[in-house]
Enzyme design. Structure first.
Site, PDB file in Angstrom:
ATOM      1  N   TYR A 136       1.202  -8.007   7.514  1.00  0.00           N
ATOM      2  CA  TYR A 136       1.229  -7.093   6.370  1.00  0.00           C
ATOM      3  C   TYR A 136       0.237  -5.977   6.654  1.00  0.00           C
ATOM      4  O   TYR A 136      -0.870  -6.234   7.115  1.00  0.00           O
ATOM      5  CB  TYR A 136       0.838  -7.842   5.093  1.00  0.00           C
ATOM      6  CG  TYR A 136       0.747  -6.967   3.863  1.00  0.00           C
ATOM      7  CD1 TYR A 136       1.892  -6.482   3.242  1.00  0.00           C
ATOM      8  CD2 TYR A 136      -0.493  -6.627   3.314  1.00  0.00           C
ATOM      9  CE1 TYR A 136       1.809  -5.680   2.100  1.00  0.00           C
ATOM     10  CE2 TYR A 136      -0.582  -5.836   2.174  1.00  0.00           C
ATOM     11  CZ  TYR A 136       0.563  -5.368   1.572  1.00  0.00           C
ATOM     12  OH  TYR A 136       0.478  -4.579   0.452  1.00  0.00           O
ATOM     13  N   ASP A 161      -5.017  -3.728  13.159  1.00  0.00           N
ATOM     14  CA  ASP A 161      -5.239  -3.785  11.718  1.00  0.00           C
ATOM     15  C   ASP A 161      -6.219  -4.928  11.475  1.00  0.00           C
ATOM     16  O   ASP A 161      -5.845  -6.096  11.485  1.00  0.00           O
ATOM     17  CB  ASP A 161      -3.917  -4.014  10.982  1.00  0.00           C
ATOM     18  CG  ASP A 161      -4.116  -4.082   9.473  1.00  0.00           C
ATOM     19  OD1 ASP A 161      -5.274  -4.213   9.034  1.00  0.00           O
ATOM     20  OD2 ASP A 161      -3.105  -4.004   8.744  1.00  0.00           O
ATOM     21  N   LYS A 213     -11.330  -4.291   2.860  1.00  0.00           N
ATOM     22  CA  LYS A 213     -11.776  -5.579   2.284  1.00  0.00           C
ATOM     23  C   LYS A 213     -13.276  -5.848   2.426  1.00  0.00           C
ATOM     24  O   LYS A 213     -14.068  -5.286   1.703  1.00  0.00           O
ATOM     25  CB  LYS A 213     -10.947  -6.722   2.870  1.00  0.00           C
ATOM     26  CG  LYS A 213      -9.443  -6.532   2.550  1.00  0.00           C
ATOM     27  CD  LYS A 213      -8.667  -7.807   2.532  1.00  0.00           C
ATOM     28  CE  LYS A 213      -7.185  -7.531   2.408  1.00  0.00           C
ATOM     29  NZ  LYS A 213      -6.494  -8.192   1.350  1.00  0.00           N
TER      30      LYS A 213
HETATM   31  N1  PMP Z   1      -3.706  -4.696   6.284  1.00  0.00           N
HETATM   32  C1  PMP Z   1      -3.921  -6.012   6.163  1.00  0.00           C
HETATM   33  C2  PMP Z   1      -3.998  -6.851   7.400  1.00  0.00           C
HETATM   34  C3  PMP Z   1      -4.079  -6.589   4.902  1.00  0.00           C
HETATM   35  O1  PMP Z   1      -4.251  -7.909   4.795  1.00  0.00           O
HETATM   36  C4  PMP Z   1      -4.031  -5.762   3.759  1.00  0.00           C
HETATM   37  C5  PMP Z   1      -4.203  -6.325   2.352  1.00  0.00           C
HETATM   38  N2  PMP Z   1      -3.856  -7.634   2.163  1.00  0.00           N
HETATM   39  C6  PMP Z   1      -3.826  -4.401   3.935  1.00  0.00           C
HETATM   40  C7  PMP Z   1      -3.659  -3.897   5.199  1.00  0.00           C
HETATM   41  C8  PMP Z   1      -3.786  -3.475   2.750  1.00  0.00           C
HETATM   42  O2  PMP Z   1      -5.057  -3.356   2.198  1.00  0.00           O
HETATM   43  P1  PMP Z   1      -5.254  -2.865   0.686  1.00  0.00           P
HETATM   44  O3  PMP Z   1      -4.681  -3.941  -0.174  1.00  0.00           O
HETATM   45  O4  PMP Z   1      -6.737  -2.691   0.547  1.00  0.00           O
HETATM   46  O5  PMP Z   1      -4.525  -1.579   0.540  1.00  0.00           O
END
Ligand code: PMP
Length: 432
Positions: free
Chosen positions: A145, A240, A268
């Site tokens: 994701y 990511d 995060k």
């Molecule tokens: N990349 C990864 C690997 C994630 O786990 C997430 C959120 N779960 C995101 C991007 C998106 O981050 P945000 O919810 O802060 O937009």
């Protein structure tokens, strides 16, 4: 357990907020429905809900809360920042201080830029990679994701070398056709995709250690192969690390894996619980970003002093000696306890763990990719989830989400969790 007030608040929320929640992952749709619990207060490893029930929290707000709720050092930083004014629209020295800290921990970040969410960070790395390479397509991996921007809400096509299809209404077919999705840990499929599309690929986007279909590590040699094929094709590697940065070590998953991506997206944990995103990478690539280069990236809230100061404070806490050893110790204790109970009650389940993060899948096969994670039995998980919740253990309402241990958890919490898990498994064994 009385959750009357949560039920009432959920009813009210549904009248005003679409679906009653502000992110679909918070709904209990995937675990048989019902009102999600409305929390009133978090303190350390615990949550207290609006009905006064206490929970041991393993959700960690889906990752950011690694030092426990309301950590005093972070709370103090946020208080001080509120007193100094919340938003300036000018540069502050905190941006310098924090970018230096990030660079010190993750050497591939030669230059960084702050944004406001993981979504923004990933979205912008893709734009920058396209600007830098002059190419359009990206390759990503099934089940990873990357936020909710259009380009990453694209599902796999009918095979590893086919173009994607929209994974959300409102994402156009044209956008989906710019994305190729291949299975994680499958070097052959990746090679097939690169052979077919290599000269059109701007970037390969990957969670180096997966957090989004549970905790899944790359098989030995897999990422190395991805790196070499990507670079041979003239494309960039984007890690990511929104979940993984500062999760397993003081730095990124890239530090653990000893690999260097061209660009990294983060979020995060680095915000200490406040909204944040950041991306960075090689200077010559990052110089494509405005105002130096032609790739636009901006934000009224980007680099805001409160998020910077909370992030600095969070990293200061994580830097203390023994942090990751403790997370690993508690993670190991939890894993060993769960595995013992799985065997004792003959539950068809398996545990993946790295340091202080683990996933319990209701499948007997090892989980190394999305398809295997998907085979986790949703009904068994839903039953387990509710049994744990009613005993005061707060997990994510999803069958392959990670459990996150924080620096606030203590051995007694793990013991209490394992007692609850034993009750849940004993009842589950009768239902199977
Ligand atoms: N990349 C990864 C690997 C994630 O786990 C997430 C959120 N779960 C995101 C991007 C998106 O981050 P945000 O919810 O802060 O937009």
């Amino acid at each position: 357990m009385n959750v009357k007030q949560s039920e009432e608040l959920y009813k009210e929320a549904c009248e005003h907020i679409v679906g009653g929640v502000n992110s679909p992952s918070r709904s209990f749709q995937g675990v048989g429905g019902g009102a999600p619990i409305f929390m009133e207060r978090g303190e350390g490893a615990y949550f207290y809900d609006v009905d006064g029930n206490r929970y041991i929290d393993y959700l960690g707000a889906y990752g950011p809360i690694i030092t426990g709720h309301a950590h005093p050092h972070i709370t103090e930083a946020i208080k001080r920042s509120a007193e100094d004014g919340t938003l300036y629209g000018t540069p502050t020295r905190f941006e310098n201080q924090f970018s230096k800290m990030l660079k010190g921990a993750i050497p591939s970040l030669e230059k960084v830029r702050f944004v406001n969410s993981g979504t923004e960070a990933v979205m912008t790395t893709i734009r920058v990679a396209r600007a830098y390479t002059g190419r359009n397509k990206i390759i990503k991996f099934a089940g990873c994701y990357h936020g909710h921007s259009d380009l990453v809400l694209v599902a796999a096509g009918s095979g590893p070398s086919t173009l994607g299809s929209p994974d959300s209404a409102g994402v156009t077919q044209n956008i989906a056709e710019e994305v190729i999705t291949v299975p994680f840990n499958d070097p052959k499929a990746f090679e097939t995709a690169i052979n077919k599309w290599g000269d059109q690929i701007a970037a390969v986007l990957v969670e180096p250690i997966v957090g989004n279909f549970g905790i899944v590590e790359p098989a030995p040699g897999f990422l190395e192969r991805v790196h070499s094929l990507t670079h041979e094709a003239g494309a960039l590697i984007i890690y990511d690390e929104v979940i993984t940065a500062f999760r397993f070590t003081y730095g990124g998953a890239q530090n653990l894996l000893n690999l260097t991506p061209d660009m990294t997206a983060m979020g995060k944990i680095i915000g200490g619980g406040l909204p944040i995103g950041a991306y960075g990478g090689k200077t010559k690539i990052m110089e494509s970003v405005a105002p130096l280069g032609p790739a636009y990236s901006a934000g009224t809230m980007s680099g805001n002093p409160a998020s910077m100061r909370a992030g600095i404070a969070c990293l200061e806490v994580l830097k203390e000696e023994g942090t990751y050893e403790r997370l690993d110790f508690l993670g190991n204790k939890l894993e060993e306890g769960l595995v013992e109970l799985i065997q004792k009650y003959n539950i068809p389940a398996t545990v993946n763990r790295l340091k202080g993060a683990l996933t319990l899948y209701f499948t007997t096969q090892p989980v190394t990719n999305y398809e295997e994670a998907e085979s986790s039995d949703g009904q068994l998980f839903a039953s387990f989830f509710k049994k744990m919740l009613h005993q005061g253990i707060n997990l994510a309402p999803s069958k392959y989400e990670a459990w996150f241990i924080t620096t606030a958890h203590v051995e007694k919490d793990i013991d209490e969790t394992l007692i609850a898990a034993e009750h849940a498994f004993r009842e589950l064994a009768e239902e199977i």
